[in-house]
Design a protein around this motif. Structure first.
Motif, PDB file in Angstrom:
ATOM      1  N   GLN A 335      -8.074 -24.340  25.060  1.00  0.00           N
ATOM      2  CA  GLN A 335      -7.494 -25.324  24.141  1.00  0.00           C
ATOM      3  C   GLN A 335      -8.237 -25.317  22.809  1.00  0.00           C
ATOM      4  N   LYS A 336      -9.554 -25.183  22.863  1.00  0.00           N
ATOM      5  CA  LYS A 336     -10.331 -25.121  21.635  1.00  0.00           C
ATOM      6  C   LYS A 336     -10.006 -23.844  20.850  1.00  0.00           C
ATOM      7  N   ALA A 337      -9.766 -22.753  21.567  1.00  0.00           N
ATOM      8  CA  ALA A 337      -9.383 -21.507  20.899  1.00  0.00           C
ATOM      9  C   ALA A 337      -8.046 -21.667  20.182  1.00  0.00           C
ATOM     10  N   ALA A 338      -7.099 -22.360  20.820  1.00  0.00           N
ATOM     11  CA  ALA A 338      -5.794 -22.579  20.185  1.00  0.00           C
ATOM     12  C   ALA A 338      -5.962 -23.362  18.891  1.00  0.00           C
ATOM     13  N   ARG A 339      -6.818 -24.367  18.922  1.00  0.00           N
ATOM     14  CA  ARG A 339      -7.056 -25.159  17.719  1.00  0.00           C
ATOM     15  C   ARG A 339      -7.695 -24.298  16.635  1.00  0.00           C
ATOM     16  N   ALA A 340      -8.665 -23.489  17.036  1.00  0.00           N
ATOM     17  CA  ALA A 340      -9.395 -22.679  16.054  1.00  0.00           C
ATOM     18  C   ALA A 340      -8.509 -21.649  15.391  1.00  0.00           C
ATOM     19  N   PHE A 341      -7.612 -21.017  16.153  1.00  0.00           N
ATOM     20  CA  PHE A 341      -6.783 -19.931  15.623  1.00  0.00           C
ATOM     21  C   PHE A 341      -5.395 -20.403  15.193  1.00  0.00           C
TER      22      PHE A 341
END
Length: 896
Positions: A335-341
């Motif tokens: 989920q954090k990766a989705a936010r970051a990218f």
């Protein structure tokens, strides 16, 4: 007692967390003289040991206010006084505990608003009073007074982590240098001047969020906070009314930064490694026991370090998680990766982007669906398309024959192909457009325009962009506009905007049914998609390990699909489970989590630094006469033909305008060139690309990957350093000097041989072959050929090739003779030069003379071609049998 510390030592003292406590507690006393009440034992021991008791602390505190440092801790002070008698008075436990203390990070917070020097000093003091020794971060405020200064600081200050926008500030800066700089209000809408003062804060927030989406934004205003929060809740983390709740601002900043800093899965793996686990399952290497207990492989543990093996486990419990069914730290990490990218959903992949590509293809494609793709896509796509049962229409990218490099597929060709299916009545079968963005050599599409115009013709179309070499791009505003996730976000916002609906209404009134019947007019018009019909279904695969900090094989899939739940979810999870190991590497997964943290916290600065480093390399290689004699940096004018450069820019760097051309090209042109790819024409040396690559590695320890017959590709990444660049330049100068000396000493005959070799590399390049065609045996029906579509069934060709009785091998000379004699040779394999891993033949494809000639000229590794056996082709009787079976089928009028 040790001699009191002099002010000149403040440079070292600024590292000390106890000094931070001294500063904070100073404000609790009316006197600036240190008193021993109200201090804990470790602080008393510390200050007494360095002679601060009873001394004036004002100078120390003032200096420390001016000199914040990201690594605050007592360690530096202890080292400063190491060996003095006062150190002996400190308990060993305090020293040991202090040396183990994890250093804190200094985070810079931009404060926008008109503030006096006194107010700035007061705010710093308020922040200091709120500081705790347990805080992981130390806030350093940066003050600006205007809209223009805020944008400038956001662009140039890579250390920013948060922005606080206060009420009431002017639009323009009083700094005349800033007002004329490239980083002022240049490029903003003209109506920015008309924005009322009460709306400047929200407007500035929107612009900063677009430039630096990773930053946490806060608004302090005396306006209608309820209305602003409802309207701009996605832009600002919190909206405060005047100063009423500003005590919450400090903990809000600390919490939000901590959330980005957090690495759920890496922390879980690290914590699990600390557990006293007895392993009665798989993985003898777990906790390193099979290594420590060995008499023969201790060097393995010594080389990698035992922490690597302490983290190895096959468990999914004990605080860990399952990649195939994530519910804990892996779910949070993704989920954090989705936010970051900038994605709706993101998934970690441990089989590299080869695995990610197959997952994405199988999720989107059903048997019989038509997929449009560039024929120089990575070989993993061909395997994924075969597994999915796709019918593939391979499109031709523009060729750069002088350098044996393929570019991208022109938008005009994409539109022409979609129109051919529309005229054939089979447009609904075209499901996916698959493109490589950025190519290995740095060619980048205008992704937003590609999606917009293709959706205007086929509103149902899904997009899969292979951005294996482009994971870093999201963290720079110029690059981000040409990423698939960045373009998807912009298009979704555009399609929901009433202003775009009005634009489309005006466009459709002018571009009527008669215009849609004219192919040439469609090809020459910049089309707009119908916002009521177009659905954004965008998938991206990243080789995170190629351009970001992640271990090898660490990749991600990012998704922006408005119909994911409705159309793709089940198929995606099936494909994910099919291609994902049930024993994934926790090291790879943890590195993906940490790599995400890095780009969220410092990605903007890292990418900007990398871009500047690459630009510097371009300039240095183009400056020195000896280097220019034997090496030429290929620029945008070499790698992007003029018809795709609407800006007419020929170089990213100009002595008068600096590097502003870079942003102009990326804003306007159909194709752009990533300047972090430095392609050198090496033909003047007389060395082939493969020979040059070996020379660099074997003689100079410089590693590169891709070469063509006369070029070598150097890729700068976020791990590259100025020392690396200096070493490369030094080596190239040495090679140029050696070549110069060698040529000077050649005899007449030797000079003739050398000149001939150079001529063959510069003037006698073979043209790059286009995709020929599928043999009729692998086409659906004769009528499809007559209707002008070119798709073929690679699954049936692949399946047929698995039976050795259907195939034979021909050496290139035999193949050439067979073609000259009129035989249609059809490939029974996937033939792929590596690197870059782009196929020149696929199953069922006709082998043309141009392809055969090009294949014979290749050096190095070629997958699917066995030099001792030759090319694997279908036997003539096999193809006849397939054609006869097709003619007798009911679809072709045969007996049922």
């Amino acid at each position: 007692m040790a001699k009191p510390v002099q002010l000149g030592c403040v440079h070292d003292l600024r590292h000390c967390r106890h000094l931070c406590r001294l500063r904070d507690k100073r404000f609790l006393s009316q006197s600036h003289i240190f008193r021993s009440n109200n201090w804990n034992r470790s602080e008393l021991l510390f200050v007494s040991s360095i002679g601060l008791l009873g001394t004036n602390l004002e100078s120390y505190c003032e200096a420390a206010e001016r000199l914040p440092h990201p690594r605050c801790g007592i360690t530096a002070l202890l080292r400063t006084h190491e060996g003095t008698p006062s150190m002996a008075a400190l308990p060993r436990s305090l020293v040991d505990q202090t040396y183990r203390r994890r250093p804190r990070h200094c985070i810079e917070v931009l404060i926008v608003g008109v503030t006096s020097a006194f107010e700035q000093k007061a705010l710093r003091r308020r922040l200091q009073r709120k500081r705790s020794v347990d805080d992981d971060f130390v806030i350093h405020p940066v003050f600006v007074r205007s809209f223009e200064e805020a944008l400038h600081e956001t662009r140039v200050n890579a250390n920013l982590q948060a922005v606080v926008i206060r009420n009431g500030f002017p639009l323009h800066s009083q700094d005349c240098h800033l007002a004329t700089s490239h980083w002022g209000l240049e490029g903003l809408d003209a109506d920015i001047e008309a924005v009322p003062e009460s709306e400047r804060g929200p407007t500035l927030g929107r612009l900063i969020a677009k430039l630096r989406p990773e930053l946490d934004l806060y608004l302090v205003t005396d306006g209608n906070v309820e209305e602003i929060a409802a309207r701009m809740g996605e832009t600002f983390k919190r909206v405060f009314f005047r100063e009423e709740d500003c005590d919450e601002l400090y903990p809000s900043i600390m919490r939000d930064v901590a959330q980005r800093y957090q690495t759920p899965f890496f922390n879980a793996v690290r914590n699990h490694a600390k557990l006293p686990v007895s392993n009665f399952h798989a993985l003898p290497v777990s906790r390193g026991k099979s290594i420590r207990n060995s008499n023969w492989i201790g060097d393995f543990g010594e080389f990698y370090g035992m922490d690597l093996f302490m983290a190895e486990t096959s468990a999914t419990s004990g605080g860990l998680d399952s990649l195939l069914d994530p519910r804990g730290p892996l779910k949070l990490a993704q989920q954090k990766a989705a936010r970051a990218f900038g994605a709706k959903r993101s998934f970690f992949v441990v089989d590299g982007t080869s695995g990610a590509n197959k997952i994405a293809v199988q999720a989107l494609v059903r048997p019989g669906d038509v997929v449009l793709t560039d024929h120089n896509c990575h070989k993993s796509h061909h395997y994924g398309l075969e597994l999915a049962g796709a019918r593939v229409d391979y499109l031709d990218p523009y060729p750069l024959n002088d350098y044996s490099i393929y570019g991208g597929v022109p938008l005009r060709e994409l539109k022409r192909t979609l129109l051919a299916y529309k005229h054939a009545g089979t447009l609904d079968r075209v499901r996916v457009l698959l493109l490589t963005n950025c190519t290995f050599d740095g060619i980048v599409y205008d992704v937003k325009r590609v999606m917009m115009e293709c959706l205007a013709i086929a509103p149902h179309l899904a997009f899969l962009f292979d951005e294996a070499w482009f994971a870093f791009a999201h963290f720079n505003p110029t690059y981000r506009e040409r990423t698939a996730m960045g373009a998807a976000a912009e298009l979704e916002a555009m399609f929901q905007d009433p202003d775009y609906a009005a634009r489309y209404k005006a466009f459709s009134a002018e571009f009527d049914a008669e215009a849609w019947a004219d192919d040439e007019r469609i090809l020459n018009t910049r089309l707009l998609a119908d916002p009521s019909k177009a659905r954004l279904r965008v998938y991206v695969t990243h080789s995170t390990h190629k351009t970001l900090t992640t271990t090898r094989q660490g990749s991600m899939i990012h998704i922006w699909d408005q119909e994911f739940k409705e159309k793709t979810e089940e198929a995606f999870y099936e494909a994910y489970r099919m291609h994902t190991s049930t024993s994934p590497s926790y090291t790879i997964l943890a590195s993906l989590d940490v790599g995400r943290r890095q780009v969220e916290m410092e990605g903007y600065g890292l990418v900007q630094r990398n871009l500047e480093l690459a630009m510097t390399l371009h300039e240095q290689l183009s400056r020195y006469p000896l280097l220019k004699k034997y090496f030429r940096v290929l620029g945008v004018d070499d790698l992007v033909p003029r018809e795709y450069r609407q800006s007419n820019v020929e170089s990213y760097f100009d002595e008068k305008t600096g590097r502003s051309n870079f942003e102009t090209v990326w804003r306007t042109d159909e194709f752009a060139l990533d300047p972090t790819r430095v392609t050198l024409d090496i033909s003047a040396t007389g060395l082939s690309g493969d020979t040059f690559k070996k020379k660099l590695m074997e003689e100079h320890n410089i590693q590169i990957n891709k070469t063509s017959r006369n070029t070598a590709l150097f890729i700068a990444n976020i791990g590259s350093t100025r020392s690396d660049v200096a070493h490369l330049i030094k080596v190239l100068v040495k090679i140029a000097r050696e070549t110069d000396d060698k040529v000077r000493d050649l005899s007449t005959i030797e000079r003739s041989i050398h000149d001939k070799r150079v001529r063959s590399l510069t003037q006698e390049q073979l043209p790059l072959p286009n995709f020929s065609a599928f043999h009729p045996a692998f086409r659906e029906m004769d009528s499809a050929i007559n209707l002008g579509t070119r798709d073929g069934d690679i699954r049936s060709a692949f399946s047929l090739s698995l039976d050795p009785a259907n195939c034979e091998y021909l050496q290139p000379a035999e193949a050439e003779g067979a073609i000259a004699g009129g035989r249609e040779l059809v490939s029974a394999g996937l033939v792929t030069p590596y690197p870059p891993g782009s196929a020149i033949l696929v199953w069922g494809q006709l082998i043309s003379p141009a392809i055969l000639q090009y294949l014979c000229a290749l050096d190095g590794e070629i997958h699917g071609f066995r030099s001792e056996l030759g090319l694997r082709v279908f036997k003539e009787e096999t193809l006849r049998r397939i054609l006869d079976a097709q003619k007798s089928s009911p679809e072709h009028g045969g007996a049922s």
